[in-house]
Design a protein around this motif. Sequence first.
Motif, PDB file in Angstrom:
ATOM      1  N   ARG A   1     -20.659  45.086   7.109  1.00 54.73           N
ATOM      2  CA  ARG A   1     -21.723  44.077   7.150  1.00 54.73           C
ATOM      3  C   ARG A   1     -21.384  42.967   8.142  1.00 54.73           C
ATOM      4  NH1 ARG A   1     -23.285  40.025   2.647  1.00 54.73           N
ATOM      5  NH2 ARG A   1     -25.038  39.039   3.643  1.00 54.73           N
ATOM      6  N   ALA A   2     -20.121  42.550   8.186  1.00 50.71           N
ATOM      7  CA  ALA A   2     -19.706  41.526   9.153  1.00 50.71           C
ATOM      8  C   ALA A   2     -19.851  42.037  10.580  1.00 50.71           C
ATOM      9  CB  ALA A   2     -18.264  41.100   8.881  1.00 50.71           C
ATOM     10  N   ALA A   3     -19.453  43.281  10.827  1.00 52.82           N
ATOM     11  CA  ALA A   3     -19.572  43.858  12.168  1.00 52.82           C
ATOM     12  C   ALA A   3     -21.026  43.985  12.582  1.00 52.82           C
ATOM     13  CB  ALA A   3     -18.880  45.221  12.223  1.00 52.82           C
ATOM     14  N   SER A   4     -21.874  44.396  11.645  1.00 54.10           N
ATOM     15  CA  SER A   4     -23.307  44.517  11.933  1.00 54.10           C
ATOM     16  C   SER A   4     -23.915  43.155  12.264  1.00 54.10           C
ATOM     17  CB  SER A   4     -24.012  45.138  10.730  1.00 54.10           C
ATOM     18  OG  SER A   4     -25.396  45.134  10.909  1.00 54.10           O
ATOM     19  N   THR A   5     -23.518  42.136  11.503  1.00 51.85           N
ATOM     20  CA  THR A   5     -24.023  40.783  11.762  1.00 51.85           C
ATOM     21  C   THR A   5     -23.572  40.282  13.124  1.00 51.85           C
ATOM     22  OG1 THR A   5     -24.050  40.287   9.399  1.00 51.85           O
ATOM     23  CG2 THR A   5     -24.037  38.405  10.900  1.00 51.85           C
ATOM     24  N   LEU A   6     -22.305  40.485  13.456  1.00 52.26           N
ATOM     25  CA  LEU A   6     -21.804  40.070  14.773  1.00 52.26           C
ATOM     26  C   LEU A   6     -22.538  40.792  15.896  1.00 52.26           C
ATOM     27  CD1 LEU A   6     -17.956  39.793  14.184  1.00 52.26           C
ATOM     28  CD2 LEU A   6     -19.537  37.927  14.743  1.00 52.26           C
TER      29      LEU A   6
END
Length: 196
Positions: free
Chosen positions: A59-64
Motif C-alpha cells: 500500500r505504501a509503494a502504491s501510494t508513492l
Amino acid sequence: MDKNNHARAVLCLSLCFLAGAGAGQVLALGSPDASVAELRRVLSDYCRNPRPSSVDVSRAASTLATWFRMPLLVFLWGFTSLGAPLVCLTAAAFGFLLSFSIGCFAAAFGWEGIVLSAAALGIRAALTMPCFFLLSLSSMERAGWLFRVSNGRRAAPPDRRMCTALCTLILLSGAALDLYATPYLLRLSLAWLGVP
C-alpha cells in the motif's frame, strides 16, 4: 527563463492541463452505468469495513507511485531537448486523469460525489499540483537549454536542485499524510453523506 517566457510557459501548461481536464469530464460523464455501479459497490464495501486497512509495504509503494508518477515524468522530460512539448502532453494527461476521477465520483453519487472525491483525492491534488507545475517549468527551462546547446550555443545549465529537493520533500510528506489521513476523511465523508 525571462519573465515573458516564464509567463508563456505557465499559460501553455495551464491550457494543456485544462484541455485534459475538459476531456476527462466529457469521458467521465459519458461513462457506462457499469463503472458507476462498480464505484458505488467499492465504496459501500469500504464503508462496511470496520477499520481502515493497515499500512503495509504494498500500500505504501502504491501510494508513492501514485504521488510521484506525474511529477517524476515531467522531471525526466528535462533531460531531453524535446522536453517542452512532452511536458505539455503530460500536463494534459494529468488534467485528464484528475478530472476523470472526480467526474466518476460525480456520475456515481451526484453532488455528494464531489465531497467524496475531495475526501479521496483532495490531499493529493492540493500537494501534487503545485509540485507538478514547478517541476514542469524547471524541466521546460532545462529542455530549452539542451535545445540551445544542441544547436551550438553555449550557456550554463539551469540549476534544478533546490526545486527538485523541495518538491520531493513535499511529495514524500504528502504521501505519508495521504496514507494515514485519507481513509479517515473518506470514512467521515461517507458517514456524513449517509452513503450505504
